[in-house]
Every structure is written in C-alpha cells, then in structure tokens.
Design a protein around this motif. Structure first.
Motif: not given
Length: 492
Positions: A351-352, A444-446, A434-436, A356-357
């Motif tokens: 997720y981190g 971040l929540i995950a 939905p937005t980026m 950026g991917l």
C-alpha cells in the motif's frame, strides 16, 4: 505419525485440491456481479438503492451461515454440511439465472451467499484428514481461496458479461457448484470426529439477528446516511441483541460459540487481526478496478476495458494461491504468528508503494502481486493460529467465527472506503467521479488497518506449545478411526 482418514487410499489423494476448489467456487459468489454492478438497476428495472440489495443479501447470508455451518459440521459431519452448503448455492444460482425480478434475484443471491460456510468446513476436514507435515500448506490454500476465487472471478465474469446474456453468470456458477459437489462426493471422505452436545437453535437465531442488525447499517449506511435514525437505531439494536446473545451463550451447556474459548488470548487477538486483514484486502478490490476503468480524460484514469481491468486485478488472487507453499515453509520454520506479521508487513509495503504507482496499468499489476502475496501469507496464518488454540471438536465453529471476522473486516472496509471515495469525488454533469486523492486516502486507511493488525499479532503468544499434547491425542484418535474406516472399506 498418524495415518489420517483415507489419505493413502485412492480417494484420499484429491482432498486438498477438491476442497480448495470448493472454497474458490463459493468465493466466486462474492465478486460474480462486480463487472455489471453499475448496470443492475437497468437490468432489474429498479432503483440504484434497491439494486444494492443484490450484493448486500449475499454478504448478510454468508455472514450468518459461516459460524452456523461450522458448528453443524462439528456436530453432524463436516463433509455433509459442505455438500449442503454447495447444494444451496446451486439452487440459489439457478433461481437467479431464471429471473430478472428484484425480489426473486435477492432470494437467489442470499442462497448463493449461504455457501460461504464451506471455507471453515474445508479447513476442518483438512485437519481431520491430513498428516501434520501437509496440513499447513493445505490450510493456507483453503484459507486463501476467498481471495483466489474473488480475483479470478473478475476477468472471467467480465468476459462473460461482455459477450453473453448476464444470466449466463449464474448458470456458470451453478455448473461450478455441481462439479464441486461431484468431486467432493468422490474424493473427500467424511470425518468421523464429532463434537458433543446439541445444536443451539436460540444461539443461532440470536447471532443471526445480531449480525444482520450490525452489518446492514454498515453496508447501507452511505445510502441511508450515517447519522440517520435508521442507521443509528440498527446499530443500537445490534449492540443490545449481541449483548443479550452473549449472556445467553455463557449460560448454555453446548453453545453455538464458546465465548470463553473465544476470549482466550490466542483466539481473541487472531480474530481481531483477521478483521484488520479483511479491511486491507477489500480496499484494493475497491480502488484498482475504478482507477483502471476511469477515462483518461480525468487526467489520472487509465481508460481500460472491463476485461483488461479484470486481468490486471487477477494477479491479486493468483499471488494468494501461490503463497500457500511458501507459507508452509515459513510457518514450519518460524511459526504462524511470525508468518502473519511478515504478511502484514508486505501488505503495508504494497500500500505504501501503491501511493506512487497508479499512473499505468502495469503498475496496478505490481500492486496486486505484492498485496496478494502479503494477504495470502496473512490469511494462511489465521486458521493455523485458531486450530492451535482450540480443541479438535471445535475446529469448524472456531474457524467459522474467524472467517466471519474477515467478512466483518471486508464489510467495514466497503463502508469506510466507499464513504471516503464518495466524499472526495468530483461532480461532473451530475455524476460522482472518484479522485486520485480519494484513492490515496483509501490506501492510507488500509495501511493503517494493517498497522493495527500488526499490534494485535504482537500480542499473540509466541508459540502455543501447550497445545501440542492435545494435538497428539487427537492424532492417536484419528489413527484408530482411520484404521477402522479402512478395515470397513476392505471388508465391503
């Protein structure tokens, strides 16, 4: 070393792949309609709010059936209840395949969700039938089948939906269910182990009511409003019902769920960690398909077709499947607790990196593979931790409750991520896009959920060595039963 039930016979060799296939088949029901979910209101001639019940009914039925079927399997035979679950799923598939009426469709989808009890039943059958050296990787594969089925269903369902009438999805699921029933009848022997006591009918009704009252506002809260009277009233009712149910279960001689066992440190923190893994698993399933299918005109959407989207997300399930043998080696060396933490760390890395991917389709494949590997290791560790902490006669019910905790996690994830994406969306011609920013907040929540799950894993005992004698006694009993079963087959 024990000689497990029929494992050296001609039928025993297929136990693991057949049970894993059953798990994949029932998991397919969770994502079967994802490719056409936006078209359901038109297909069923109903409102978008009513159409969501087609998905919600499956979730609620699966949540209710999982602990109940696990307990019934402990009492009356895990193979028998597995076949019952699959048969109900087939009936539900055929009902859904024959209608475009909303209420009938909801009924069929609820019966499909009933099959989710097959996951803990399969794990219980594996414990009863397999030698210890094969049990770890086998349970890992069965536990991961939830993600494997969901991941593989997306591209296949999309392909069918684009090239055939949408009812073909249900005919296909019915065919898979029938095939699974036949394979189970041929290759999977019944476990002779039975729990003592009777089925707790009042406990089953109380738990069912409490789960429906709790999960219903979670799944519909975004439609009703999180502060609405309906949502808050259902949450309050759920708290009251589950509290009274817990008081009753503590007083029953043969409860549906042994809450004293559930409160033990190994079981409690494993179940809490399961909720967090469920949250992390479902987040990627909600974000990546939307990112891939959004038009490139948005500036960040990848503009992919339904089928390509499914193919990009499918590695999530494939990676979960291929981590099963890796889990077996890691768990044998370091134990399931450490393997669970390794899996969670990999999820956090996925997720981190995913923040950026998100600018190309191939990058979503990388995210899916990394997250699939981490979720696969985490999911694979959970049944081993549960089994190490409960009696053999409680395997089905305990794993049923653990599977339920994962479902609670996915439900919470669906509600929270859905709310985040809705609140951060842009309105374009009256349509919410939905937005980026929303996608990144969801990741971040995950990651935060995984961090909390890692804390729960750290609170688990390092190794439940005190359970080893009990397992050995169980193995001795299994050996005697197996010898008697083989002698009876030879005499026949």
């Amino acid at each position: 070393m024990r000689r497990p039930i029929g494992i050296d016979s001609g039928t025993g060799a297929g136990i693991v792949p057949v049970l894993a296939f059953a798990g994949i088949v029932v998991a397919v029901m969770q994502t079967l309609l994802v490719p056409i979910i936006k078209d359901l209101p038109e297909l069923l001639n109903t409102s978008p709010g009513n159409a969501t019940w087609v998905m919600t009914s499956t979730l609620l039925a699966g949540a209710v059936a999982t602990p109940i079927m696990g307990r019934l399997g402990d009492l009356y035979g895990k193979r028998r209840m597995l076949l019952t679950s699959l048969a109900v799923m087939v009936v539900g598939s055929l009902i859904a395949a024959s209608t475009s009426e909303l209420l009938v469709m909801i009924t069929g989808r609820a019966l499909q969700g009933f099959a989710m009890g097959a996951i803990p039943l399969g794990i219980g059958l594996m414990r009863d039938a397999l030698p210890r050296e094969k049990l770890g990787s086998a349970m890992a594969l069965m536990s991961s089948s939830i993600g494997v089925g969901g991941g593989l269903a997306l591209p296949l369902a999309a392909l069918v939906a684009q090239n055939a009438d949408w009812h073909a999805l249900f005919f296909g699921s019915a065919a898979l269910g029938i095939l699974s029933i036949l394979l189970t009848l041929v290759f999977v022997p019944e476990s002779p182990l039975r729990a003592k006591g009777t089925f707790d009918v009042l406990g089953a009704l109380g738990l069912s009511a409490g789960l429906v009252l709790f999960l219903l506002p979670i799944t519909k809260g975004s439609d009703w409003g999180w502060g609405s009277g309906t949502t808050l009233s259902l949450f309050a009712a759920a708290a009251v019902v589950l509290f009274l149910w817990g008081v009753m279960e503590l007083r029953v001689q043969a409860p549906l769920v042994d809450l004293r066992t559930t409160a033990r440190r190994p079981v409690l923190f494993t179940n809490l960690a399961s909720i967090m893994v469920g949250v992390a698993f479902y987040a990627v399933s909600l974000v990546l398909p939307q990112l891939l299918q959004l038009p490139t005109a948005t500036g960040y959407g990848l503009g992919q077709s339904m089928v390509v989207t499914g193919l990009c997300v499918a590695p999530l399930g494939l990676a979960m499947m291929f981590t099963a043998p890796v889990y077996g080696r890691l768990s044998a060396k370091y134990g399931p607790r450490t393997t669970l933490m390794i899996g969670m760390l990999i999820i956090a890395v996925g997720y981190g990196a995913g923040l950026g991917l998100m600018s190309a389709a191939w990058q979503t494949v990388v995210i899916a593979v990394v997250l699939g590997a981490g979720i696969g290791l985490a999911y694979s560790s959970l049944p081993a931790l549960i089994i190490g902490a409960v009696d053999p006669s409680e395997t089905g019910a305990a794993n049923g409750l653990n599977t339920l905790m994962r479902s609670v996690g996915t439900s919470v994830s669906s509600a929270v991520i859905g709310m985040v994406l809705a609140n951060t969306a842009n309105q374009v011609n009256g349509v919410a896009i939905p937005t980026m920013h929303g996608f990144r907040v969801s990741f971040l929540i995950a990651a935060g959920a995984v961090a909390v799950g890692l804390l729960f894993a750290l609170l688990l005992p390092r190794q439940a060595r005190t359970r080893a004698p009990r397992v050995e006694r169980f193995e001795s009993r299994g050996s005697v039963v197996a010898e008697r079963a083989r002698a009876a087959r030879s005499a026949g």
